[in-house]
Structures are given as structure tokens and as C-alpha cells.
Design an enzyme around this catalytic site. Structure first.
Site, short mmCIF file in Angstrom:
data_model
loop_
_atom_site.label_atom_id
_atom_site.label_comp_id
_atom_site.label_asym_id
_atom_site.label_seq_id
_atom_site.Cartn_x
_atom_site.Cartn_y
_atom_site.Cartn_z
N GLY A 1 0.80 -1.22 0.00
CA GLY A 1 0.00 0.00 0.00
C GLY A 1 0.83 1.27 0.00
O GLY A 1 0.29 2.36 0.04
N CYS A 2 2.15 1.12 -0.03
CA CYS A 2 3.03 2.28 -0.09
C CYS A 2 3.54 2.43 -1.52
O CYS A 2 3.91 1.46 -2.16
CB CYS A 2 4.23 2.11 0.85
SG CYS A 2 3.79 2.04 2.59
N VAL A 3 3.53 3.64 -2.03
CA VAL A 3 4.04 3.90 -3.37
C VAL A 3 5.56 3.70 -3.36
O VAL A 3 6.12 3.05 -4.23
CB VAL A 3 3.67 5.31 -3.86
CG1 VAL A 3 4.33 5.62 -5.18
CG2 VAL A 3 2.15 5.44 -3.98
#
Length: 143
Positions: free
Chosen positions: A48-50
């Protein structure tokens, strides 16, 4: 990292310009102990982290046999690395029950993070917190 949440809150109050706060975030990230190449694995990646974010969770028992969680983390992006430092300062060394009771949104609001982070960084921050809370729930269930 030796910087505590109280230190971070105090510094954010002192620094009234967001450009200075971003520089401080970068400095915080540089304080994190580095992870080995082996620790930068898919198993430790936060979804969920870019940016790439890795979070290592260790569980120890305190003198009462209650699980205490220890976190180490890193990122390939400087500002996100600073956010990892803030998150670990909030949760590191706390019992699983304490982690689940912390009002992290209130802390983020006090720091002014919501208004000054891109939506992608805010989502990544929520993903880190979600992962930490999931680890705390798992530690409680296993205790």
C-alpha cells in the site's frame, strides 16, 4: 533511533515552516539503523506504499510475560524514511495492547501530517500503521 515521540512533537512545534519540517523528517530518517539486504525482502515490505517500505517486527516478552513489539524500518524515499522514523518512535517498545489503544490519528493531526502529505504518502502512512496494528493483534492472539 534515539529520538522519541516527545522530541519529534517538540521539534515540529519549534519549526513553523513546512520546508524546515520536511528537512527535519529527512534527518529523522537518516537516524534509522540500516536494514541489511536480506531484510529488504518481500516478506518485510509494507503493501500500500508507493515508495518501497520495509518493516521488521520483533516480539519480546516483558517481565510480566506480556508481548512487547520492537520495530525497525526503512524506505527508499527520504521523506518516507522520516515517516517510518515517526511511526517507529510512536510504537516501538510498546505492549501489543498499548499499540492497539494509541490514537495515532490524533498524533498525526498534532504534527499536521494530513494537511502536508500527498495522498500517496498518507496512504502509505496508514498502511504502515495498519501493518503494525496487525502485528500487535497477532502478538496478542499468540500470547
Amino acid at each position: 533511533m534515539k529520538t522519541t515521540l516527545d522530541d519529534i512533537l517538540e521539534s515540529f512545534e519549534f519549526l513553523d515552516d513546512w520546508e524546515d519540517r520536511y528537512k527535519y523528517l529527512i534527518d529523522l530518517g537518516k537516524e534509522l539503523p540500516p536494514l541489511s539486504d536480506a531484510e529488504r525482502s518481500e516478506d518485510h515490505k509494507v503493501r500500500g506504499c508507493v515508495s518501497q517500505v520495509w518493516l521488521i517486527t520483533s516480539i519480546e516478552k516483558n517481565t510480566d510475560g506480556v508481548p512487547v513489539l520492537i520495530f525497525r524500518g526503512d524506505s527508499d524515499a527520504l521523506i518516507v524514511q522520516g515517516l517510518v522514523a515517526i511511526v517507529t518512535a510512536i510504537f516501538n517498545g510498546k505492549t501489543a495492547a498499548d499499540i492497539l489503544s494509541i490514537d495515532v490519528e490524533a498524533i498525526f493531526k498534532k504534527l499536521g501530517l494530513q494537511e502536508h502529505l500527498t495522498p500517496q504518502r498518507s496512504n502509505g502512512l496508514r498502511s504502515m500503521v495498519g501493518r503494525i496494528r496487525a502485528d500487535a493483534e497477532a502478538a496478542l492472539a499468540a500470547a
